[in-house]
Design an enzyme around this catalytic site. Sequence first.
Site, PDB file in Angstrom:
ATOM      1  N   ASN A 205       0.846  -1.183   0.000  1.00 48.28           N
ATOM      2  CA  ASN A 205       0.000   0.000   0.000  1.00 48.28           C
ATOM      3  C   ASN A 205       0.889   1.243   0.000  1.00 48.28           C
ATOM      4  O   ASN A 205       2.117   1.139   0.022  1.00 48.28           O
ATOM      5  CB  ASN A 205      -0.981  -0.005   1.186  1.00 48.28           C
ATOM      6  N   ARG A 206       0.274   2.397  -0.050  1.00 53.84           N
ATOM      7  CA  ARG A 206       1.051   3.636  -0.173  1.00 53.84           C
ATOM      8  C   ARG A 206       2.032   3.816   0.981  1.00 53.84           C
ATOM      9  O   ARG A 206       3.212   4.133   0.765  1.00 53.84           O
ATOM     10  CB  ARG A 206       0.093   4.827  -0.236  1.00 53.84           C
ATOM     11  N   LYS A 207       1.567   3.610   2.200  1.00 56.52           N
ATOM     12  CA  LYS A 207       2.429   3.783   3.370  1.00 56.52           C
ATOM     13  C   LYS A 207       3.606   2.813   3.337  1.00 56.52           C
ATOM     14  O   LYS A 207       4.755   3.185   3.624  1.00 56.52           O
ATOM     15  CB  LYS A 207       1.612   3.586   4.647  1.00 56.52           C
ATOM     16  N   GLU A 208       3.335   1.567   2.967  1.00 54.94           N
ATOM     17  CA  GLU A 208       4.400   0.564   2.881  1.00 54.94           C
ATOM     18  C   GLU A 208       5.394   0.911   1.784  1.00 54.94           C
ATOM     19  O   GLU A 208       6.610   0.732   1.948  1.00 54.94           O
ATOM     20  CB  GLU A 208       3.785  -0.815   2.630  1.00 54.94           C
ATOM     21  N   ASP A 275      -5.615  -8.897   1.257  1.00 56.15           N
ATOM     22  CA  ASP A 275      -5.717 -10.323   0.941  1.00 56.15           C
ATOM     23  C   ASP A 275      -6.572 -10.532  -0.300  1.00 56.15           C
ATOM     24  O   ASP A 275      -6.278 -11.378  -1.151  1.00 56.15           O
ATOM     25  CB  ASP A 275      -6.337 -11.083   2.119  1.00 56.15           C
TER      26      ASP A 275
END
Length: 490
Positions: A205-208, A275
């Site tokens: 995701n964006r944060k990751e 998932d």
Amino acid sequence: MERKNVESLFAHARDINALVIGDLMLDEYLWGRAERISPEAPVQVLDVTREEVRIGGAGNVANNLVALGCRVSVASVVGGDENGTILLHAFSGKGVDVSGVFEDPQRTTSRKTRVVAANQQIVRIDRESRDPIGAGYEEKIVGFLREQGSRFNVILISDYLKGVLTPTLLAAVIAVARERKIPVVVDPKGNDYTKYRGATLLTPNRKEAEAASGIAIRDEASLCRAGERLLATADLTALVITRSEEGMSLFLRDGGVVHIPTFAREVFDVTGAGDTVLAILGLALACGVGFADAAGLANVAAGIAVGKVGTSTVSPAEVIGSMGFQHSDSDAKIKNLDGLAGIIEAEKARGKKIVFTNGCFDLLHVGHVKYLQKAKSYGDVLVLGLNSDASVRRLKGEKRPLIDEAERAHILAALDCIDYVVIFDEDTPLRLIETLKPAVLVKGGDYTPEGVVGKDVVESYGGRVELVTFVDGRSTTNIIDKILRAYGEE
């Protein structure tokens, strides 16, 4: 993708063997009402009304694949405890192969307890191990893959940083997959993506993506820099960065970039949405779908997943229903309850208000039509529960219905005001109402609110009941009497 291509993809799912490797866990939910403050401390008191335990973590990826129609195997390590046993039994009940799951008596199987009130999480309680698995268990999983690998069309790696996916195990799994030309799709965790080097596709995701690339994503330029860096760092063929309400961005090794917009939806819970994305991407790539179309499907599925509470699955019917395909004819509106439930979930995820009514509708007349048109005016999607022939006979007598259930369903489905027809065999539509959870329940004006079946169910989650006055003198009984008077002596 065209509807026929999407339907073909899901029809082909039964031929796909998918292997899920990762951290397994149980997701426990305590549902209830939080309407009081404890006298012992300034905290809410939850009156528990329902408890549920679901397969979570990498297991939810497996769940989604099963829901999509795939044949699924799982490889992991669980504890030799009660939670591990519950997981294995749950998988077996779904037809998931667990011959690649090994028990470590020294390990604690992850269990996360979520406390939920008014569709919102209040607190989460975790019980788990995060220690890396030992070399012996790494070898067991790799041995399983080498022995069984020829039957897998895709490998999905679901990393929750709970210790199963060690760098050694990841390197070995990806190496075997590349030898056998099996695509590897990874939902990553942590900041070091070199451990996934050589995988086909990653889905941070964006944060990751920001944390792993070291680049703050503030605009399209910084987004592209982050994507390019991660592609190079992990030697990927493609990368999908999920961006919540901004959709997804696909980056390809050849330099191509595709931004996929989201569609408006109400977000109840992001648990397990990653998932769902992983499962859809894995299925699509296993079926030979291109990266852009695969990401588009995953984007739709993610929108459905966040409209549900907890770790849930997404069905083919939900995906197809959310893609805006139009009914080709009235028969397409006639659904069984299982199929309709998924479609209605998708409609809700798109912000649609669901209206439900029911009846026998034997000898359709103008009173019926005006009633149904009024019912549709209370929302966006009108679902009609139609009594089966057996149900009508029990309610109206052995001489009814005059028109059989298949013909009644087809006639009703031809009305523009009706979106879906579902036939039920019970005396009341209570099971349909409990399953579909409409926002508005409509009945005829000859009922009192207290006499409407399902009223308590609908009002329990904030829905309402509407009573519609019938057209005077218009009824099936009156039509039958008129026919008998006119032709009874012939």
